[in-house]
Design a protein around this motif. Structure first.
Motif, PDB file in Angstrom:
ATOM      1  N   HIS A 113       0.847  -1.193   0.000  1.00  0.00           N
ATOM      2  CA  HIS A 113       0.000   0.000   0.000  1.00  0.00           C
ATOM      3  C   HIS A 113       0.884   1.246   0.000  1.00  0.00           C
ATOM      4  CE1 HIS A 113      -3.053   2.905   1.402  1.00  0.00           C
ATOM      5  NE2 HIS A 113      -3.922   2.044   0.885  1.00  0.00           N
ATOM      6  N   ARG A 114       0.399   2.277  -0.631  1.00  0.00           N
ATOM      7  CA  ARG A 114       1.185   3.513  -0.760  1.00  0.00           C
ATOM      8  C   ARG A 114       1.527   4.142   0.586  1.00  0.00           C
ATOM      9  NH1 ARG A 114       1.599   5.387  -5.890  1.00  0.00           N
ATOM     10  NH2 ARG A 114       0.216   4.418  -7.449  1.00  0.00           N
ATOM     11  N   SER A 115       0.733   3.854   1.593  1.00  0.00           N
ATOM     12  CA  SER A 115       0.977   4.468   2.909  1.00  0.00           C
ATOM     13  C   SER A 115       2.117   3.783   3.671  1.00  0.00           C
ATOM     14  CB  SER A 115      -0.298   4.400   3.756  1.00  0.00           C
ATOM     15  OG  SER A 115      -0.663   3.041   4.001  1.00  0.00           O
ATOM     16  N   SER A 117       5.970   2.025   4.001  1.00  0.00           N
ATOM     17  CA  SER A 117       7.330   2.166   3.456  1.00  0.00           C
ATOM     18  C   SER A 117       8.253   1.174   4.156  1.00  0.00           C
ATOM     19  CB  SER A 117       7.859   3.592   3.659  1.00  0.00           C
ATOM     20  OG  SER A 117       7.963   3.900   5.035  1.00  0.00           O
ATOM     21  N   LEU A 134       2.840  -0.416  -6.117  1.00  0.00           N
ATOM     22  CA  LEU A 134       2.093   0.317  -5.095  1.00  0.00           C
ATOM     23  C   LEU A 134       0.598   0.284  -5.418  1.00  0.00           C
ATOM     24  CD1 LEU A 134       4.438   3.434  -4.768  1.00  0.00           C
ATOM     25  CD2 LEU A 134       4.411   1.367  -3.351  1.00  0.00           C
ATOM     26  N   ASN A 136      -3.688   1.252  -3.777  1.00  0.00           N
ATOM     27  CA  ASN A 136      -4.531   2.018  -2.852  1.00  0.00           C
ATOM     28  C   ASN A 136      -5.653   1.164  -2.281  1.00  0.00           C
ATOM     29  OD1 ASN A 136      -3.234   4.609  -3.143  1.00  0.00           O
ATOM     30  ND2 ASN A 136      -4.078   4.670  -5.225  1.00  0.00           N
TER      31      ASN A 136
END
Length: 587
Positions: A113-115, A117, A134, A136
């Motif tokens: 998910h983009r959130s 890292s 990536l 959403n």
């Protein structure tokens, strides 16, 4: 479960409480420090720490700076089982490359998910072979998927990638197909890493499968330690045609299970269970080190064998030195001859013979052989490391050997300084006093007679002393000295006997000192063994659980139980996890 570290341990134990994910690395460092100490003391071979190279200290938590991290799930399987196809079905889009011409995955595909890292990828990871997709999709906000290369590829680089990534997975999604579920390489990897991860199993291409194959697969997993494995059937034909009338499968149950596993409490539980598995692996690799430390019985038996060997071997030494003692006694007997013979001889050292010192290099070499023979015997009959035994006795024996000749010489000198017994020395001294007093008394009596005769000679000429008195007086004076002097000489304590006795006493004292020195070395060996064993045990006792809770049943089903084999010895620390009462139970 919370693992804590006791910081009151020796210097090689963990100095500070490291983060949970760093515990295996810190413990490995502590083990290496302990092993280095044991290697220096001769207890372990120089390559003993190589045993730790088969273990891993990597864990999923090391990929992230924050403890609030996503679940790391990896798709693992052989060539052609459809891992990439399954990954695309999970994602709902074509994010993984599924080759038709050559169904072999060569790269790592990360679906995140983009959130999220990944903060700390290891330097060893080949970034050029890593693809990141990536998304959403909030359904997988807290799951990081990794589609790994085929482990059974002929390309060694693929297997290396699998080995690099496996330790960083919370959950391994073991993907098989009806025709590949008995793959040997997959089973070897499963058995090797069974205790380090949670496992989900996917029978892919279920449209070509049979319930008999599923049951056979379940029995294999049970034999591998997973008594109630979570197996999901997946019909890969639905990827191309989701609306097609295909075989019923468990794909939705798989997606629901992954979502529930992403609950933070479950992630923490899996993380701690993985850490514990790595600690178990470290302990399994290091426990054999203790075998070389022996035990109290083996060291006591060693001391008993030494005493027996020493008593038998030193008899020959005593015989050798007895011959030299006789030579030294004869040497002193010659010195006790006439004053003329003593005057003609050159002065010599008290404890030296005309042909060399009393304790020479040959005698010391024989002493060395006694110890060397004992050490050689122990190399064959004792399980204790010969290098540790040699190191423990080397220093005390070197001191005793260095002082051996001095000890014998000192004993000879003491014996020569006090020859004979105490009553002989007192009698000899008393006769020496008589040799002085009797002649003086005779001289006094003779002088009194002479003076008295001279004084009376003025009125009585017959009072003068004649030649008879001179002869008798001289005889009296001579006898007054000669008789006690003769008796004194005859009763003089023999220096030859004193020298012979001194050699015997000196030898006994030197041998006793040498034996005591070796015993001190063996005692040091025992103390060192006990200390190293205690430090090793404290090193592991410093890791202990402080909280207890039951492992959720669904999580337990994903864990392999202990497999009965020497390589699977467990760490005596229970694995306990927290389960969230707010999260939905896993199916």
């Amino acid at each position: 479960m919370v693992l804590t570290v006791n910081c009151s341990s020796p210097e090689f134990l963990l100095a500070d409480t490291p983060p949970m994910s760093d515990l295996p690395a810190a413990q490995r460092h502590a083990l290496e420090a302990w092993a280095s100490q044991a290697i220096d003391a001769g207890w372990l071979a120089s390559n003993a720490t190589d045993a730790l190279s088969t273990t891993t200290t990597a864990s999923p938590g090391l990929l992230f700076d924050s403890s609030d991290r996503p679940l790391v799930a990896g798709l693992f399987g052989g060539t052609g089982v459809g891992k990439s196809t399954l990954m695309n079905r999970i994602a709902g889009e074509a994010i993984a490359r599924a080759s038709v011409e050559r169904p072999t995955s060569r790269d790592i595909t990360v679906y995140v998910h983009r959130s999220q890292s990944v903060d700390r990828l290891p330097n060893a990871f080949p970034m050029e072979r890593m693809r990141t997709a990536l998304h959403n999709n909030d359904r997988y906000r807290h799951v990081l998927f990794i589609d790994m290369p085929d482990f059974d590829s002929v390309e060694s680089a693929n297997r290396d990638l699998v080995d690099l990534w496996l330790p960083h997975l919370d959950v391994v999604m073991y993907v098989v197909s009806p025709d590949r579920y008995r793959d040997d390489q997959g089973w070897r990897l499963l058995l090797q890493h069974a205790q380090e991860h949670a496992w989900l199993f996917v029978m892919n291409h279920w449209d070509r499968g049979d319930p008999v194959q599923l049951e056979d697969f379940r029995q294999q997993l049970a034999a591998a330690g997973l008594s109630e494995p979570m197996i999901f059937r997946s019909d890969s034909s639905r990827v191309a045609s989701p609306e097609a009338d295909a075989t019923e499968d468990d794909f939705e149950a798989l997606r629901t299970t992954l979502e529930q596993l992403a609950d933070q409490s479950i992630v923490n539980s899996l993380n701690e269970l993985g850490i514990l598995a790595r600690l178990k692996s470290l302990k399994s690799a290091s426990d054999p080190w203790l075998e070389s430390l022996g035990n109290d019985e083996s060291i006591k038996e060693l001391q008993t064998r030494w005493q027996s060997h020493w008593q038998q071997s030193t008899r020959n030494l005593a015989d050798t030195l007895a011959t030299k003692a006789q030579q030294l006694a004869e040497h002193y007997a010659e010195q006790e001859g006439s004053w003329l013979s003593r005057w003609r001889k050159q002065p010599e050292s008290k404890t030296s013979l005309p042909n060399g010192p009393l304790v020479d290099a040959a005698l010391l070499a024989r002493l060395d052989n006694v110890l060397a023979d004992f050490l050689n015997q122990q190399s064959q009959n004792s399980a204790l490391p010969l290098s540790a035994l040699k190191q423990s006795v080397a220093e005390p024996y070197a001191r005793a050997r260095r002082d051996f000749a001095m000890t014998v010489d000192d004993a000879v000198n003491r014996s020569l300084a006090l020859p004979g017994s105490a009553w002989q020395r007192r009698l000899h001294s008393g006769l020496g006093v008589l040799c002085l007093l009797l002649p003086l008394s005779a001289m006094g009596w003779i002088a009194w007679r002479v003076v008295n005769g001279f004084a009376a000679g003025g009125t009585d000429p017959t009072a003068y002393l004649g030649s008879n008195f001179a002869v008798n007086g001289s005889l009296l004076l001579a006898l007054a000295w000669a008789i006690p002097a003769f008796v004194q000489r005859k009763l003089k304590p023999s220096r030859a006997k004193a020298a012979y006795r001194g050699v015997g006493l000196g030898l006994n004292e030197a041998l006793l000192q040498t034996s005591t020195a070796i015993n001190a070395g063996l005692n040091r060996l025992a103390e060192q063994s006990q200390r190293l064993r205690q430090q090793y045990e404290e090193l592991w006792l410093s890791l202990s659980p402080t909280e207890t809770a039951d492992i959720p049943e669904a999580v337990r089903r994903m864990l392999a139980s202990e497999i009965s084999s020497p390589a699977q010895r467990s760490l005596d620390v229970r694995a306990n996890t927290h389960s969230s009462t707010e999260s939905a139970p896993l199916s």
